[in-house]
Design an enzyme around this catalytic site. Structure first.
Site, PDB file in Angstrom:
ATOM      1  N   ASP A  83     -50.970  31.163 -37.056  1.00  0.00           N
ATOM      2  CA  ASP A  83     -50.624  32.211 -38.015  1.00  0.00           C
ATOM      3  C   ASP A  83     -50.035  33.379 -37.218  1.00  0.00           C
ATOM      4  O   ASP A  83     -50.645  33.847 -36.256  1.00  0.00           O
ATOM      5  CB  ASP A  83     -51.878  32.641 -38.785  1.00  0.00           C
ATOM      6  CG  ASP A  83     -51.545  33.451 -40.038  1.00  0.00           C
ATOM      7  OD1 ASP A  83     -50.560  34.222 -40.020  1.00  0.00           O
ATOM      8  OD2 ASP A  83     -52.291  33.321 -41.031  1.00  0.00           O
ATOM      9  N   ASP A  94     -44.910  37.641 -42.441  1.00  0.00           N
ATOM     10  CA  ASP A  94     -46.159  36.946 -42.113  1.00  0.00           C
ATOM     11  C   ASP A  94     -45.967  35.465 -42.475  1.00  0.00           C
ATOM     12  O   ASP A  94     -45.542  35.161 -43.596  1.00  0.00           O
ATOM     13  CB  ASP A  94     -47.256  37.606 -42.986  1.00  0.00           C
ATOM     14  CG  ASP A  94     -48.652  37.065 -42.770  1.00  0.00           C
ATOM     15  OD1 ASP A  94     -48.852  36.218 -41.893  1.00  0.00           O
ATOM     16  OD2 ASP A  94     -49.557  37.518 -43.523  1.00  0.00           O
ATOM     17  N   HIS A 155     -51.245  38.082 -50.322  1.00  0.00           N
ATOM     18  CA  HIS A 155     -51.412  39.538 -50.429  1.00  0.00           C
ATOM     19  C   HIS A 155     -50.078  40.241 -50.484  1.00  0.00           C
ATOM     20  O   HIS A 155     -49.052  39.660 -50.122  1.00  0.00           O
ATOM     21  CB  HIS A 155     -52.199  40.019 -49.201  1.00  0.00           C
ATOM     22  CG  HIS A 155     -51.681  39.426 -47.905  1.00  0.00           C
ATOM     23  ND1 HIS A 155     -50.720  40.030 -47.159  1.00  0.00           N
ATOM     24  CD2 HIS A 155     -51.951  38.245 -47.284  1.00  0.00           C
ATOM     25  CE1 HIS A 155     -50.435  39.266 -46.111  1.00  0.00           C
ATOM     26  NE2 HIS A 155     -51.161  38.152 -46.160  1.00  0.00           N
ATOM     27  N   HIS A 163     -52.390  43.861 -45.408  1.00  0.00           N
ATOM     28  CA  HIS A 163     -53.065  43.384 -46.623  1.00  0.00           C
ATOM     29  C   HIS A 163     -53.161  44.483 -47.666  1.00  0.00           C
ATOM     30  O   HIS A 163     -53.965  45.394 -47.538  1.00  0.00           O
ATOM     31  CB  HIS A 163     -54.470  42.854 -46.296  1.00  0.00           C
ATOM     32  CG  HIS A 163     -54.417  41.613 -45.461  1.00  0.00           C
ATOM     33  ND1 HIS A 163     -54.787  41.594 -44.144  1.00  0.00           N
ATOM     34  CD2 HIS A 163     -54.011  40.361 -45.751  1.00  0.00           C
ATOM     35  CE1 HIS A 163     -54.607  40.370 -43.663  1.00  0.00           C
ATOM     36  NE2 HIS A 163     -54.138  39.609 -44.619  1.00  0.00           N
ATOM     37  N   GLU A 188     -50.179  32.204 -49.269  1.00  0.00           N
ATOM     38  CA  GLU A 188     -50.748  31.353 -48.218  1.00  0.00           C
ATOM     39  C   GLU A 188     -51.817  30.390 -48.723  1.00  0.00           C
ATOM     40  O   GLU A 188     -52.999  30.669 -48.629  1.00  0.00           O
ATOM     41  CB  GLU A 188     -51.257  32.173 -47.037  1.00  0.00           C
ATOM     42  CG  GLU A 188     -52.135  33.361 -47.347  1.00  0.00           C
ATOM     43  CD  GLU A 188     -52.457  34.159 -46.086  1.00  0.00           C
ATOM     44  OE1 GLU A 188     -52.883  33.561 -45.082  1.00  0.00           O
ATOM     45  OE2 GLU A 188     -52.291  35.383 -46.098  1.00  0.00           O
ATOM     46  N   GLU A 280     -47.766  29.271 -45.055  1.00  0.00           N
ATOM     47  CA  GLU A 280     -47.571  30.655 -45.511  1.00  0.00           C
ATOM     48  C   GLU A 280     -46.122  31.102 -45.364  1.00  0.00           C
ATOM     49  O   GLU A 280     -45.472  30.798 -44.361  1.00  0.00           O
ATOM     50  CB  GLU A 280     -48.477  31.609 -44.707  1.00  0.00           C
ATOM     51  CG  GLU A 280     -48.321  33.082 -45.121  1.00  0.00           C
ATOM     52  CD  GLU A 280     -49.297  34.023 -44.422  1.00  0.00           C
ATOM     53  OE1 GLU A 280     -49.835  33.655 -43.370  1.00  0.00           O
ATOM     54  OE2 GLU A 280     -49.502  35.134 -44.947  1.00  0.00           O
TER      55      GLU A 280
HETATM   56 MN    MN Z   1     -50.612  35.013 -41.892  1.00  0.00          MN
HETATM   57 MN    MN Z   2     -51.052  36.563 -44.689  1.00  0.00          MN
END
Ligand code: MN
Ligand code: MN
Length: 291
Positions: A83, A94, A155, A163, A188, A280
């Site tokens: 990640d 992200d 998010h 977030h 995600e 994600e």
């Molecule tokens: Mn992530």
């Molecule tokens: Mn994330």
């Protein structure tokens, strides 16, 4: 520069870093090599890490970044979630990818999270209601024979904030809020062979600044200054701080944590120790996927 240009640039960099992570996550590679090589790739490409690269393996769903002295090595059969996030002027892209080390035992589990993400992304357009996204993720993962993780969510993303509202859950949460043009969201899906819940495990060594108040200790103050100048309100890890300030900084981080100036994240294992896959993307609503 317009925030959209910054976000799109961050997206291009993180996409390339994600593809690189897939190449280097191999049998016998140390977790720390994977994390540090990906972090270096991000900076070589002109980006900044929006948070430490996480290398979460098997039943660990998220938030596992290697410690400065980490000896763990990837072995055949491991299911690895990398990640990663990149920011340009605080605008964050992200993304995550799941790879299997040398085997093909979890193709379906990996595919379930990926398919759920692909279907969810199609709904991430202006005027979609948020529950629709979670609903399709839940249906896709369940129909593949797995369970979505309920207490991990996508998010919103804002400048220097990873977030924010709204939560994009991996199940139908009945949220009728509509997505609006120019919102930035991350979706995600996590799929598991376990119970569909994560618990709080060990300390991760990942922190974020929660209250920029003064501390009396001169050395701790130097760390705080470094953190707020370099990471702002984005997550950072003790591996990065030790590189800058040496091993003594571990105690100073502990002190800042006790003073509630910084807060530490926990590693998140699946409750029934089920295997976990994740996919994600970050989406600029009205534009499309940026990662
Ligand atoms: Mn992530
Ligand atoms: Mn994330």
């Amino acid at each position: 520069m317009d925030f959209k240009e910054n976000l799109i640039k961050a997206g291009k960099i993180v996409r390339e870093a994600r593809e690189y992570a897939k190449e280097i996550a191999n049998e016998k590679a140390k977790y720390i090599e994977v994390a540090e090589k990906v972090e270096k790739k991000i900076s070589d490409l002109g980006g900044k890490c929006a948070f430490p690269v996480d290398v979460s393996v098997n039943h660990i769903a998220a938030h596992d970044t290697p410690l400065y002295n980490d000896e763990r090595v990837l072995v055949k059969g491991d299911l690895v979630k990398v990640d990663l996030g990149v920011h340009v002027d605080g605008y964050i892209a992200d993304t995550a990818v799941t790879v299997e080390i040398g085997t093909n035992n979890y193709k379906k589990l990996i595919g379930a999270a990926e398919k759920a993400l692909n279907m969810a992304v199609k709904l991430a357009v202006p005027n979609s209601e948020i529950f629709e996204i979670g609903k399709v993720i839940q249906e896709e993962i369940t129909s593949s024979g797995f369970t979505p993780i309920k207490n991990l969510s996508g998010h919103g993303l804002k400048q220097y904030q990873v977030h924010t509202e709204p939560a994009i859950t991996n199940y139908n949460n009945n949220d009728k809020t509509k997505l609006k043009e120019d919102m930035i969201i991350a979706i995600e899906p996590f799929a598991t062979t376990g119970q569909g819940l994560v618990t709080e495990g060990k300390n991760s060594g990942i922190y974020e600044l929660v209250n920029l108040k003064n501390t009396r200790n001169f050395e701790a103050r130097k760390i705080l200054k470094f953190v707020s100048e370099n990471y702002n309100t984005l997550p950072f890890c003790n591996r990065w701080i030790i590189k800058e300030f040496g091993l003594k900084s571990q105690f100073l981080l502990k002190q800042l944590e006790n003073e509630k100036i910084i807060q530490q994240f926990a590693i998140l294992p699946e409750k029934a120790k089920g295997m976990v896959s994740q996919a994600e993307h970050t989406i600029l609503v009205g534009y499309g996927v940026v990662t």
